[in-house]
Design an enzyme around this catalytic site. Structure first.
Site, PDB file in Angstrom:
ATOM      1  N   LYS A   1      78.200   8.379 -63.523  1.00 46.27           N
ATOM      2  CA  LYS A   1      79.242   8.232 -62.402  1.00 46.27           C
ATOM      3  C   LYS A   1      79.906   9.978 -61.922  1.00 46.27           C
ATOM      4  O   LYS A   1      79.983  10.545 -62.923  1.00 46.27           O
ATOM      5  CB  LYS A   1      80.437   7.432 -63.208  1.00 46.27           C
TER       6      LYS A   1
ATOM      7  N   ARG B   1      83.483   8.029 -57.067  1.00 46.71           N
ATOM      8  CA  ARG B   1      84.769   7.241 -56.898  1.00 46.71           C
ATOM      9  C   ARG B   1      85.661   8.326 -56.559  1.00 46.71           C
ATOM     10  O   ARG B   1      85.760   9.306 -57.353  1.00 46.71           O
ATOM     11  CB  ARG B   1      85.083   6.576 -58.406  1.00 46.71           C
TER      12      ARG B   1
END
Length: 348
Positions: free
Chosen positions: A71, A35
């Site tokens: 992540k 991200r």
């Protein structure tokens, strides 16, 4: 601390904070998107990485993947715009941090990144998936995601209405991005009645017209009088304020984080609206990409894994009915039991 490893490094090239959270490798290599987004501070990015990596562990477990959750978050300062050189620098910084984990974690696209960015990361580490086809990857994952949603809709309709025949039920798709557009085509092929659709982009009317869908505005789509609502855009649309306005009997869609908070699952349950957990429904893309790119399976094998999402959801819905709990609670319990068993904390 739940997480196995948390790395926070200042990128040598970019000077930006690179955060990689590995929640669990109990089931296998951790996977999760990269991200690239603005945050008030890097600690806010860390909070996101911790939350999203934990959710990814559940998603992988429920999808039957031999993977855990991880992540990557690159916390951009508010207003920071990356030019091509700066973007390449930060992606190479990400690659170096991932490489330092020695294969414990692989990343894919997420908010702010796409297949081309994965190809850039792959210049310095092999642990990046969803690369473009011409870069040795599996390409756009949206079609596989839509196939998983279709299988989920069949399971949902079988549980809620007694038949998986999609031609016998009405649908509303909120969001006609890549996944929503593919799904609309699949529902059309399945003989579903004209689907109610909406998107914030008026240009998507062309997609709707191609499949004989009924266009409306987003609010009317959300509250459409249909059998099944399909959230396929941004998350957080199911709230204490919106649930009382819904006129559907069931909900299943690829949008992530559809509930604004966990308690909203109980509100849907109290209204008799059957909600399919999005971490199950939306898994098709990552199931297909990891099967092809990380485990080198054939396209047919990968597609079979994606279609199996329907049976997984059916089992979760049956468990929820039998235990008189919400599908969200049944999914969470199933995922945690799978991880605990793999960790040796639960007897087979």
């Amino acid at each position: 601390m739940e997480h196995e490893r948390i790395l926070i490094e200042r990128g040598q090239r970019s000077g930006l904070p690179i955060i990689v959270a590995v929640h669990s490798t109990a089931l296998g290599q951790a996977i999760g998107g990269c991200r690239l987004a603005a945050y008030p501070g890097w600690r806010d990015g860390l909070t996101d990485a911790l939350r999203l990596s934990a959710a990814m562990t559940d998603k992988c477990a429920l999808a039957g993947l031999p993977n855990g959750g991880g992540k990557t978050v690159v916390a951009l300062p508010p207003g920071r715009i990356l030019d091509d050189t700066a973007r390449r620098d930060v992606l190479h910084d990400v690659a170096d941090v991932i490489a330092s984990l020695g294969g414990a974690y692989a990343t894919g696209p997420d908010m702010g990144t796409g297949p081309d960015d994965m190809a850039t990361i792959a210049e310095r580490t092999p642990y990046a998936f969803c690369r473009p086809v011409d870069a040795g990857g599996s390409g756009d994952s949206s079609e596989a995601t839509a196939v998983g949603v279709l299988a989920s809709l069949q399971a949902l309709c079988a549980e809620r209405f007694g038949s998986p025949d999609l031609s016998a039920h009405t649908f509303a798709i909120l969001g006609l991005g890549r996944v929503g557009a593919h799904l609309l085509g699949l529902l059309d092929e399945a003989g579903a009645p004209p689907v109610v659709v909406s998107d914030v982009d008026e240009n998507k009317r062309t997609v709707a017209g191609k499949h004989g869908a009924t266009w409306t505005d987003p609010q009317r789509c959300l509250t459409a009088d249909v059998d099944v609502l399909v959230p396929a855009a941004t998350g957080g649309l199911l709230t204490a304020a919106s649930v009382p306005t819904l006129r559907c009997a069931a909900i299943a869609g690829p949008a992530n984080n559809q509930l604004d908070e966990p308690a909203t699952a109980g509100l849907l349950h109290a209204r008799g609206i059957l909600w399919a957990p999005d971490i199950v429904v939306s898994a098709g893309g990552i199931v297909h990409a990891t099967a092809v790119e990380l485990r080198h399976e054939t396209s047919g094998q990968a597609t079979a894994r994606v279609r199996a999402i329907g049976e997984t959801l059916a089992e979760i819905l049956r468990t929820a009915r039998a235990t008189e709990t919400t599908p969200a609670a049944a999914a969470r319990s199933r995922a945690r039991n799978l991880v605990a068993r793999a960790s040796g904390r639960l007897a087979p």
